[in-house]
Scaffold this active site. Structure first.
Site, PDB file in Angstrom:
ATOM      1  N   ASP A 486      -5.833   6.516   2.377  1.00  0.00           N
ATOM      2  CA  ASP A 486      -6.069   5.074   2.283  1.00  0.00           C
ATOM      3  C   ASP A 486      -7.561   4.772   2.066  1.00  0.00           C
ATOM      4  OD1 ASP A 486      -5.422   2.368   2.335  1.00  0.00           O
ATOM      5  OD2 ASP A 486      -4.193   2.556   4.137  1.00  0.00           O
ATOM      6  N   ASP A 556       0.666  -3.689  -0.461  1.00  0.00           N
ATOM      7  CA  ASP A 556       1.126  -3.859   0.923  1.00  0.00           C
ATOM      8  C   ASP A 556       2.213  -4.922   1.009  1.00  0.00           C
ATOM      9  OD1 ASP A 556      -0.467  -1.925   1.999  1.00  0.00           O
ATOM     10  OD2 ASP A 556      -1.975  -3.284   2.817  1.00  0.00           O
TER      11      ASP A 556
HETATM   12  C1  GLA Z   1      -3.558  -0.303   4.741  1.00  0.00           C
HETATM   13  C2  GLA Z   1      -2.343   0.270   4.045  1.00  0.00           C
HETATM   14  C3  GLA Z   1      -1.131   0.102   4.921  1.00  0.00           C
HETATM   15  C4  GLA Z   1      -1.367   0.792   6.240  1.00  0.00           C
HETATM   16  C5  GLA Z   1      -2.621   0.260   6.902  1.00  0.00           C
HETATM   17  C6  GLA Z   1      -2.983   1.078   8.126  1.00  0.00           C
HETATM   18  O1  GLA Z   1      -3.475  -1.678   4.838  1.00  0.00           O
HETATM   19  O2  GLA Z   1      -2.152  -0.299   2.790  1.00  0.00           O
HETATM   20  O3  GLA Z   1       0.032   0.628   4.298  1.00  0.00           O
HETATM   21  O4  GLA Z   1      -1.466   2.172   6.028  1.00  0.00           O
HETATM   22  O5  GLA Z   1      -3.736   0.289   6.016  1.00  0.00           O
HETATM   23  O6  GLA Z   1      -4.120   0.627   8.770  1.00  0.00           O
END
Ligand code: GLA
Length: 723
Positions: A486, A556
């Site tokens: 990420d 997301d």
């Molecule tokens: C980001 C990712 C999510 C999740 C969060 C965790 O927003 O896109 O899918 O993994 O971080 O903190």
């Protein structure tokens, strides 16, 4: 399409060699270069003054075809391409001559390929042909400034199957003094004059990525860019150009391209002072310069450029084929995406060994093949305020390390994955306490936090080596099949104070190069490891990162109806083979929309299926529904992930439904999803027509829930009504 502009018309230029089998031709003595392959021809030529001029980019020409319409075609004529003179005092020759890759000089008023400042203050750069080399499917052309030893090498490789041309540039300082490069494009592309061009691009923001826009191409250029340090959610480094009235999803010419770069980038599209379309893409000149030391070179990323005569659908199908074969790390041998479970939306930071084991048991029962623990397993990570940077297992949450959980997951027949965000650090972390100088910063200036975190300066080799070491250890000591990588903020104070001032802006390039180094070295050391690229959803999706990872997280936003639009936009540029899609809970966090579990599954089954719901809250009936759809998905996933995608009805605009169709490579299986999307007044959806089927095959229709007459019947593959 032929070149039709007034400046080039009437010039006696013909291609002498017949490129029947050859992919790249450059006849001896005749400075015309043709790349032929995949139904596409790309051509350029050196004119009488030594400028390299673009000549043609479009559907394949025959061997002896003239490269400029209206020219007297006499095979055997000497090839002399005229260089135009000035058009007026306002349009000097330097701004009128269409150049394949111009230097910023001689009055150029469109985007240059390269702009430079010499040590003596000279900012005039005029590039002319110097030499070329053909090697298999690759052509390199060297250009040089008319006075100074500054050289640009252009590289072109054509893919014989798709006609996609991979272009890049290298600039070399042959001078004894430094030269500052202020702007450097990987490629400049040109199309003839026309007022009917339409630019398609992808834009958005967090949880709203992949929005499609279409704008006319005019003298006011459209700039697709990121100034964020990474690709960003704002504009994706992809474009497609069609012609109004001629180009649709199914028909007409489309020129398209994408930059393989995960840092700040810039692609400008507009018409020049004579109305010719110019597309220039490469490093973003914003806040960027690179001072080339004597003898030093700077390479650009690759800009891929393709042409299709079969509309936007044909363009994306060809591009997907190319991306799978030539960009994905394992190419066509890449594994199909396993059905994944991810704990994020279920448990957020509240991760414990017992809790994850309970989820794993439930996930295994519905046919999940990969269990992924998201954020919260490491350091002092109980919320997003602490822990980033400390990639050791939290001893309270996992008193015996990750092994008991991994063993349980594997015992249940799944492999194990873990979330990491290696490029970031919380101020409240052991790493930051030990190395506050490791983040990007300007001394004595604020360090702006985003989601309570700072960006490590990967451009530093000590930071690069530390991260590689930590990740290597994590993967070596635990049986980890998969990392979700990420990246959750943009750059702010992008300082690199340890460097001499003239070299500090190299951070924009060196950071990304070191990111690529870590990813590729990790893959080399752990060849079975798979990686997902994520950046707060789809904030870092481009051909650079896709070349080093196995899948990407497009957004997301997991609302299944929004997701249809997201997937429609995503697949304009990138293949379903890497597009993950999760089933999560309803109402959805993003917009509180309520949807059935069936709808959520059918939306996610259009990509790489994942489940991110809180299984602890599911009823027996939900598990039964999930089991049914996961089993069904496994029977179609090869077709979905590797087939040809036909967007029969886009969820954008006024369409009530979204319809996608996937046709397997051998055309034995096809899968069609039609989902209610934006219906008003109980619309009766319009009939949709299958595409891509083998016309001589007879297909039997299965699992058709609303196909009415077609249900259970055999249907011929020729084009016709399916429901
Ligand atoms: C980001 C990712 C999510 C999740 C969060 C965790 O927003 O896109 O899918 O993994 O971080 O903190």
């Amino acid at each position: 399409m032929r070149w039709r502009n007034a400046i080039l018309a009437g010039v006696g230029l013909v291609a002498l060699a017949a490129p029947v089998s050859a992919k790249v031709t450059a006849p001896a003595g005749a400075k015309v270069f043709r790349l032929d392959g995949g139904g596409v021809t790309y051509a350029m030529g050196v004119d009488e003054k030594g400028y390299l001029q673009p000549l043609y980019w479009g559907s394949a020409l025959a061997a002896g075809d003239p490269l400029i319409s209206g020219d007297p075609v006499k095979t055997g004529d000497p090839i002399v391409l005229k260089a135009p003179g000035e058009l007026s005092g306002f349009d000097p020759a330097g701004s009128v001559t269409l150049q394949e890759y111009p230097g910023q000089g001689e009055g150029l008023v469109s985007e240059p390929g390269v702009k430079a400042l010499f040590a003596d203050g000279n900012r005039d750069l005029v590039l002319k042909y110097r030499s070329h080399k053909v090697s298999g499917e690759t052509l390199t052309v060297e250009l040089a400034d008319i006075r100074r030893p500054l050289f640009v090498t252009l590289t072109y490789t054509i893919d014989p199957a798709t006609g996609i041309v991979a272009r890049s540039a290298r600039v070399r300082n042959g001078d004894a003094r430094p030269v500052r490069v202020d702007q450097l494009a990987a490629a400049v592309l040109s199309l003839p004059v026309g007022d009917d061009y339409r630019l398609h691009y992808l834009t958005g923001r967090h949880a709203a990525e992949w929005t499609q826009k279409t704008v006319p191409i005019e003298a006011a250029a459209t700039v697709l860019e990121s100034r964020r340090g990474s690709t960003g959610h704002g504009n994706n480094p992809w474009f497609a150009i069609g012609r109004e009235g001629l180009t649709s999803e199914e028909h007409g010419p489309v020129w398209y391209g994408a930059l393989a770069w995960s840092g700040s980038f810039r692609i400008s599209v507009g018409s020049d002072n004579l109305g010719r379309v110019r597309i220039a893409g490469g490093y973003n000149p914003y806040d960027f310069s690179w001072t080339l030391k004597p003898g030093e070179t700077l390479d650009t990323p690759v800009f891929y450029a393709g042409y299709s005569g079969d509309g936007l659908g044909g363009a994306s199908r060809t591009f997907h084929q190319f991306e799978v074969a030539h960009i994905l790390p394992h190419g066509t041998k890449a594994r199909l995406r396993p059905v994944l479970y991810n704990s994020w939306e279920a448990t957020a930071f509240d991760v414990t060994e017992a809790g994850q084991m309970a989820l794993a048991e439930k996930a295994a029962k519905i046919g999940v093949e990969r269990f992924v623990v998201d954020d919260g397993w490491f350091g002092a990570r109980n919320n997003d305020k602490a822990g980033l940077g400390d990639w050791t297992v939290n001893p309270t949450k996992f008193p015996n390390g990750l092994k008991p959980l991994i063993d349980r997951v594997k015992g249940l027949g799944m492999d194990f994955g873990l979330w990491v965000e290696p490029e970031m650090v919380n101020v409240d972390s052991d790493l930051y306490r030990a190395h506050p100088d490791w983040v990007m910063n300007f001394p004595d200036r604020p360090r702006t936090e985003g989601r309570n975190q700072l960006v490590l300066n990967l451009a530093r080799t000590d930071v690069r080596d530390h991260l590689l070491g930590v990740l290597d250890k994590l993967v070596s000591e635990n049986d980890i099949a998969f990392l979700k990588w990420d990246y959750n903020r943009n750059w702010t104070e992008a300082g690199w104070p340890e460097q001499p001032v003239a070299d500090q802006q190299r951070v924009y390039v060196e950071y990304v190069r070191n990111l690529y180094y870590i990813l590729s070295e990790l893959r080399r050391r752990h060849p079975k490891l798979e990686i997902e690229a994520c950046s707060g959803g789809g904030g870092r999706v481009d051909l650079g990162i896709i070349g080093l990872t196995d899948e990407v997280w497009p957004s997301d936003n997991t609302d299944p109806a929004d997701r249809l639009t997201i997937q429609d936009g995503f697949t304009r540029a990138y293949p379903v083979a890497v597009m993950m899609a999760w089933v999560t809970d309803s109402p959805n966090w993003a917009n509180t929309r309520v949807t059935s579990l069936d709808y959520r599954f059918l939306s996610s089954m259009q990509g790489g299926l994942g489940i991110g719901a809180n299984l602890d809250k599911w009823a027996d009936a939900d598990f039964a529904t999930a089991r049914k759809w996961v089993a069904a998905y496994k029977t179609i996933r090869e077709t979905v992930q590797r087939g040809s995608l036909y967007r029969l009805e886009s969820p954008t605009g006024d369409n009530a439904t979204s319809a996608t169709m996937y046709v397997g490579q051998d055309k034995r299986q096809a899968v069609l999803f039609q989902m209610l999307h934006s219906s008003m007044w109980r619309d009766n959806p319009a009939a949709i027509h299958a595409q891509g089927l083998d016309p001589v095959r007879v297909y039997s229709v299965r699992n058709a829930r609303r196909l009415g007459a077609a249900r259970g019947r055999a249907c011929a593959g020729r084009r016709g009504r399916t429901g």
